[in-house]
Design an enzyme around this catalytic site. Sequence first.
Site: not given
Ligand code: ADP
Length: 203
Positions: A44, A110
């Site tokens: 994200t 990682s």
């Molecule tokens: P990763 O790549 O670390 O597995 P993702 O970005 O795919 O994580 O997923 C993170 C999830 O958490 C998403 O659904 C996002 O909308 C949610 N989320 C809630 N709060 C936050 C935040 N502060 N920063 C990033 N993502 C967040």
Amino acid sequence: MAEQKATNITWHEGSVSRQERQKLMNQKGVTVWMTGLSASGKSTIACILEQMLLNRKKQAYRLDGDNIRHGLNKNLGFSAEDRAENIRRIGEVAKLFADAGVIAITSFISPYLKDRDAVRASAGTGEFIEVYVKVSLEAAEQRDPKGLYKKARAGQIKGFTGIDDPYEAPTKAEIVIDTETTKPDAAAKQILDYLERGGYLAA
Ligand code: ADP
């Protein structure tokens, strides 16, 4: 780590230097390495950061866990050995992007310190920025956007980081972002500001 198999190979220097490429692009290539639990927010934040850089006319490219496992690393699983090779290859690819003058943003769990440190060691000084995308296991499990924690808890996924596989938090990350208190936009901005202050957005 990976053994050198080929012999009789020599590095061939080109005539265009890294500095010249950077000047052309008015930026410095670097690897922005995001690490953290699944659902911590790496992808994200990486997407937002990439967009912010593009808005500033800076070239960035995201290397993302699942995408890379569909192609380059499709022959690797999640054993410690495969995870190490996964990270080594990503590190090498990011390094090529950075050498080309691009800001490479990687988002991979990682989980092992040793693997991340090996990538750091192979990058030049100031060419590896570790970003610890921090979240508690409880919060990550509550988010669970892909339902992976649920599956791991049910025993349908084995060796899932945070559940039955370790996550070794960074001890010397350049940037730490607590995503339980920092919104995605602010998190991406924090990285952008670091790049700006560090002189990466100019040549
Ligand atoms: P990763 O790549 O670390 O597995 P993702 O970005 O795919 O994580 O997923 C993170 C999830 O958490 C998403 O659904 C996002 O909308 C949610 N989320 C809630 N709060 C936050 C935040 N502060 N920063 C990033 N993502 C967040």
